[in-house]
Design an enzyme around this catalytic site. Structure first.
Site, PDB file in Angstrom:
ATOM      1  N   HIS A 179      50.573 -24.427  26.095  1.00  0.00           N
ATOM      2  CA  HIS A 179      50.012 -25.520  26.884  1.00  0.00           C
ATOM      3  C   HIS A 179      49.484 -24.988  28.208  1.00  0.00           C
ATOM      4  CE1 HIS A 179      52.151 -28.197  24.027  1.00  0.00           C
ATOM      5  NE2 HIS A 179      53.004 -27.187  24.015  1.00  0.00           N
ATOM      6  N   ARG A 232      51.235 -30.527  18.760  1.00  0.00           N
ATOM      7  CA  ARG A 232      49.852 -30.159  19.057  1.00  0.00           C
ATOM      8  C   ARG A 232      49.675 -28.654  19.159  1.00  0.00           C
ATOM      9  NH1 ARG A 232      52.399 -32.643  23.304  1.00  0.00           N
ATOM     10  NH2 ARG A 232      52.345 -31.697  25.389  1.00  0.00           N
ATOM     11  N   GLU A 261      55.207 -27.794  27.208  1.00  0.00           N
ATOM     12  CA  GLU A 261      54.450 -28.212  28.380  1.00  0.00           C
ATOM     13  C   GLU A 261      55.400 -28.597  29.518  1.00  0.00           C
ATOM     14  OE1 GLU A 261      52.308 -28.104  30.495  1.00  0.00           O
ATOM     15  OE2 GLU A 261      50.566 -29.160  29.680  1.00  0.00           O
ATOM     16  N   ARG A 262      54.870 -28.681  30.719  1.00  0.00           N
ATOM     17  CA  ARG A 262      55.640 -29.128  31.873  1.00  0.00           C
ATOM     18  C   ARG A 262      56.204 -30.526  31.610  1.00  0.00           C
ATOM     19  NH1 ARG A 262      52.767 -30.767  37.637  1.00  0.00           N
ATOM     20  NH2 ARG A 262      54.625 -31.643  38.655  1.00  0.00           N
ATOM     21  N   HIS A 316      46.313 -25.140  23.187  1.00  0.00           N
ATOM     22  CA  HIS A 316      46.152 -26.032  22.030  1.00  0.00           C
ATOM     23  C   HIS A 316      44.900 -26.898  22.180  1.00  0.00           C
ATOM     24  CE1 HIS A 316      47.215 -29.721  24.200  1.00  0.00           C
ATOM     25  NE2 HIS A 316      48.125 -29.000  24.817  1.00  0.00           N
ATOM     26  N   GLU A 345      42.557 -30.353  21.996  1.00  0.00           N
ATOM     27  CA  GLU A 345      42.723 -31.650  22.645  1.00  0.00           C
ATOM     28  C   GLU A 345      43.615 -32.563  21.807  1.00  0.00           C
ATOM     29  OE1 GLU A 345      39.424 -34.606  24.391  1.00  0.00           O
ATOM     30  OE2 GLU A 345      39.729 -34.806  22.223  1.00  0.00           O
TER      31      GLU A 345
END
Length: 892
Positions: free
Chosen positions: A363, A241, A268-269, A190, A192
């Site tokens: 991500h 995002r 994401e993590r 993705h 920023e």
């Protein structure tokens, strides 16, 4: 009494007795499961006899240097519940160690004591593992339907009759199945986000893209266009995002109709308690080495979130389908990577084996997890792999789904066979130079930001004509119309006198009548009478009686384009603004949890503004159409609406409208199910023509019959026309619920020089034909799959498809449905309980019928909202505007 010992028991007992003194007296590296561990105080400095003991102790080793983690748990008498990864290990036969299983030992009430398993204990253990396996299968089956994924291939998911199964088996035996070449995998990180920009731990938090992020994603799409890549299916996470990056990519690629599946496994993590903290400040307070260990180490986990924390995912509605065990409170990099395995094994790899090209927008850490699986990268090597923003990574595979090394190895990263479509860093350098140039050159306008939507010659001409008229209206505000007129030399005829239009003559006569006390209605001037022979007779030839008769004729011709207020006996039911759940920036707004159907027509397109027949032509939203969709989202959010599923067509104007509505409501993560059956009516050979052009070429009566007739089809389009759906890849490749056409199959086969099957796609449709595909989809899919399940449904579609839905819901007669107009961007709320249509109060106090045109059949749409027992819905009163029109207003 003599005891008999088997040889195995004697050997095991001897091993147990021999192992005790060694473990108590030395720091040893043995992995004997029978060994007793050292005291608990030495857990952080001594290596345990059993490497699995640490797993059950509840403690984690401290990093080599720096302070201990912010949160740890003390040892308990009973082992804590296994984590998801530990259950996975047990399912695969890897428990605390292999020796324990082979020798028949297990952990009991004491954390480090060992005892022989009895038969009943073994049986319970096996039953527990079987239940875990069944839970895992059930969960994977549930995830196969996530975001409508299983609906993409109905033939693979619905039970088939016995004869079909038999024929399929016979075909597989007799005909050797051709092995398809695996598809291409494209990975895109993705753009920023605003938190990336200010160096904040993000994890499962949901910040938006920054301006730089928007441009990075647009650049990635243009790289894919330049490379000629085509996409068949898209996977992304449930975070804004990533979803927005997906929408921008598909919009640039002109493939918004593609199925997009949003999975929490691509999130994401989870950074735990670090979420929302500044990376720089956290490193300064806790130590750079500790923070770097959390960020870069493969197995180190940050401190976990607590249920009371702001970013605890258990309170987020988008994860309501996950179990407590699935919701991570913190993750190591390895945990995050392992989370992506099921979606690779069950979905992405399957799509690739079917020959489909897959786009994954996710991500950095989840993409690294996929790369680790795809390239079979080791635990240590994966830490050297990074995924930049704005640059697609492309993978090719052989028939066994092994990666193929690209020819241009200069644009690959170490340990990877994925091809970077551009050298990392070039985009950021270019954008930095442009920013510097903007600061030096006043009024510099970036070429990247210029929006030049492609237009046909007809669109361009009509657009300029409208612009000229708008300019004239604007200039008329500042020019004195009664000023000195330009002298006429008579070269254009009429002896130098001005041109006398019929409209001017009627107005002159009308003003004269008013002076004599005769009524004159300026809204219905006569434009159809024969031209008078002279300017003198023109003011006297139109008598009062003749004018009235012409008004009646004009009324008859234009009745479909005008609303007679006296015909509307029921005023729209308005849902007032709520006065009491907290929405940021709005205060306390109650969330509506009852099942509801909200129907919205897409925002305006340039075709709508120019009066062109659009049909199945894929016209994007105009700027004011985008604003209409956003305003609808804001209004729905203001009234406390939430949705569970969104249905839309395969046309970009309807899909984009759903995007903008969901973006304003912060619900982009919702599943969006797209069906061609919600498409606009197919206008055949009238597509892209203006309504005035059709009336001029074919006559006013024929034009009205095509446009307003219920079962009258316009002229069919040719099989080789660009407006025929059979020449659009989205229908030839993805539509699979129509029968095949013998005629079109023959035509396509002759053209291609080989046998090609072709489905019977519509070449023209009447309103009845459009309803015949829209209403069954609503009753057979939307009703049982969503409405009957208590879900809150949003339907974004086009005018004629919505007419069919309202005709079914409101029981509008066939002869009246053609007179119903659907305003662009206005949410129509169908209450499932009271079975009526409501509008939302926008707080302006305006009469909806004065603002929007619902056509002459609006009285069928807005009926009093009554419950099944005959009582009015909620608290209702009737406020009569006059003797013909009454208002049904509801108060919460």
């Amino acid at each position: 009494m003599a005891y008999r010992f088997s040889r195995t028991k004697v050997v095991l007992l001897s091993l147990y007795l021999l192992s005790k003194p060694f473990c108590h007296g030395f720091i040893t590296t043995t992995t004997n499961p029978l060994a007793t561990p050292p005291p608990q105080s030495a857990l952080s400095t001594t290596r345990l006899c059993d490497h699995g003991a640490l797993k059950y102790s509840g403690l984690r080793p401290h990093p080599p240097e720096g302070p201990p983690p912010l949160s740890t748990t003390s040892p308990k008498k009973e082992p804590p519940k296994l984590s998801k990864q530990e259950e996975d290990d047990e399912m695969e036969g890897f428990t605390m160690n292999n020796i324990m299983w082979s020798s028949g030992y297990t952990s009991q009430t004491q954390p480090y004591s060992r005892s022989l398993l009895s038969k009943s204990q073994k049986r319970k253990r096996q039953q527990h593992l079987k239940s875990l396996e069944q839970q895992r299968k059930d969960q994977r089956a549930k995830e196969s339907y996530e975001d409508g994924y299983a609906d993409m291939f109905p033939s693979l998911n619905k039970p088939q009759p016995f004869w079909k199964k038999t024929l399929r088996k016979a075909k597989n035996v007799l005909v050797k199945k051709k092995v398809s070449t695996p598809g291409t995998l494209i990975l895109v990180r993705h753009g920023e986000s605003t938190w990336n920009k200010n160096k904040t731990f993000t994890g499962w938090a949901d910040p938006d893209l920054s301006d730089m992020g928007l441009r990075e994603v647009e650049h990635a799409a243009r790289l894919l266009l330049e490379g000629g890549y085509e996409i068949d299916v898209v996977f992304t996470s449930r975070l804004k995002r990533a979803i927005k990056s997906t929408l921008i990519l598909l919009n640039e690629l002109d493939q918004t109709y593609l199925p997009v599946f949003k999975s929490w496994r691509l999130n994401e993590r989870m950074y735990g308690a670090l979420t929302g903290l500044s990376k720089k400040e956290t490193a300064e307070k806790l130590g750079h080495e500790l923070v770097q260990a959390w960020r870069g180490s493969l197995k180190s986990r940050p401190p976990p979130l607590q249920p009371t924390d702001t970013y605890y995912p258990g309170r987020d509605r988008r994860y309501s389908d996950l179990t407590a065990e699935q919701l991570p409170l913190t993750e190591s990099l390895l945990d995050c990577m392992d989370r992506t395995k099921p979606i690779w094994e069950d979905k992405i790899s399957y799509e690739l084996r079917q020959g489909r090209n897959v786009l994954v927008v996710a991500h950095a850490n989840t993409l690294r997890g996929l790369v680790k699986i795809i390239d079979n990268i080791g635990d240590d090597e994966i830490q050297e792999v990074s995924i930049p923003t704005g640059i697609p990574v492309v993978y090719k595979f052989d028939k066994d789904l092994n990666t193929v090394q690209p020819k241009n190895i200069q644009q690959t990263q170490i340990h990877m066979n994925g091809l970077f479509l551009e050298k990392p860093g070039l985009l950021k350098d270019a954008l930095k130079r442009e920013e510097d140039w903007c600061s030096r050159v006043p009024e510099y306008n970036s070429t990247i930001f210029k929006e030049n939507r492609p237009m046909s010659s007809l669109e361009r001409s009509l657009y300029k004509l409208n612009a000229t008229r708008e300019l004239g209206e604007w200039a008329g505000q500042f020019v004195d119309a009664m000023g000195e007129e330009e002298e006429d030399d008579g070269s254009d005829g009429n002896m130098g006198r001005g041109i006398m239009m019929k409209e001017d003559a009627i107005w002159e006569r009308g003003l004269h009548d008013l002076e004599e006390g005769i009524q004159f209605d300026p809204d219905y001037p006569e434009f159809h009478s024969a031209a008078p022979s002279s300017s003198t007779s023109s003011t006297t030839s139109i008598t009062n009686t003749g004018f009235s008769s012409q008004l009646k004729l004009n009324d008859k011709r234009k009745d479909e384009e005008r609303i007679n207020p006296t015909m509307i006996t029921n005023y729209p039911c308005l849902t007032p603004l709520p006065t009491s759940s907290v929405i940021p920036g709005m205060g306390y707004v109650p969330v509506r949890r009852d099942s509801v159907i909200v129907i919205i027509r897409h925002g305006k397109t340039e075709h709508n503004k120019l009066g062109l027949f659009t049909g199945w032509e894929d016209a994007p939203l105009a700027k004011d159409g985008i604003e209409e969709a956003r305003e609808a989202g804001r209004l729905l959010k203001l009234h406390g609406f939430q949705f569970d599923v969104v249905y839309t067509s395969w046309l970009s104007r309807a899909i984009e409208t759903a995007w903008y509505v969901m973006d304003e409501m912060n619900e982009l993560w919702l599943p969006i199910i797209k069906s061609w059956r919600l498409n606009e009516r197919m206008y055949g050979d009238l597509t892209s023509l203006s309504k005035q052009m059709v009336a001029q070429r074919h006559g006013e009566e024929q034009f009205k019959a095509w446009r307003r007739g219920y079962d009258v089809k316009p002229p069919a389009v040719s099989s080789f026309s660009k407006n025929y759906p059979g020449n659009d890849k989205r229908y030839t490749k993805y539509l699979n619920d129509l029968r095949y056409s013998v005629r079109e199959t023959l035509i396509r086969s002759i053209e291609a020089g080989k046998f090609e099957k072709h489905r019977k796609l519509p070449k023209s449709e009447s309103l009845k034909d459009c309803n015949d595909r829209t209403i069954p989809y609503f009753t057979e899919h939307i009703i049982p799959e969503a409405v009957n399940q208590g879900k809150r449904v949003l339907i974004s579609s086009s005018e004629n498809a919505i007419r069919g839905l309202l005709m079914h819901l409101c029981e509008i007669p066939e002869e009246e449905i053609v007179g119903l107009e659907i305003p662009n961007g206005l949410p129509l709320i169908f209450d499932v309980k009271s079975k009526c249509v409501k509008l939302l109060d926008d707080g302006t106090g305006r009469d909806p019928l004065d603002v929007y045109n619902f056509g002459k059949s609006a009285n069928y749409l807005f009926r009093p909202c009554e419950n099944e027992d005959g009582t009015f819905d909620e608290v209702s009163i009737y406020v009569c505007r006059d003797m013909y029109v009454c208002a049904c207003v509801f108060f919460l």
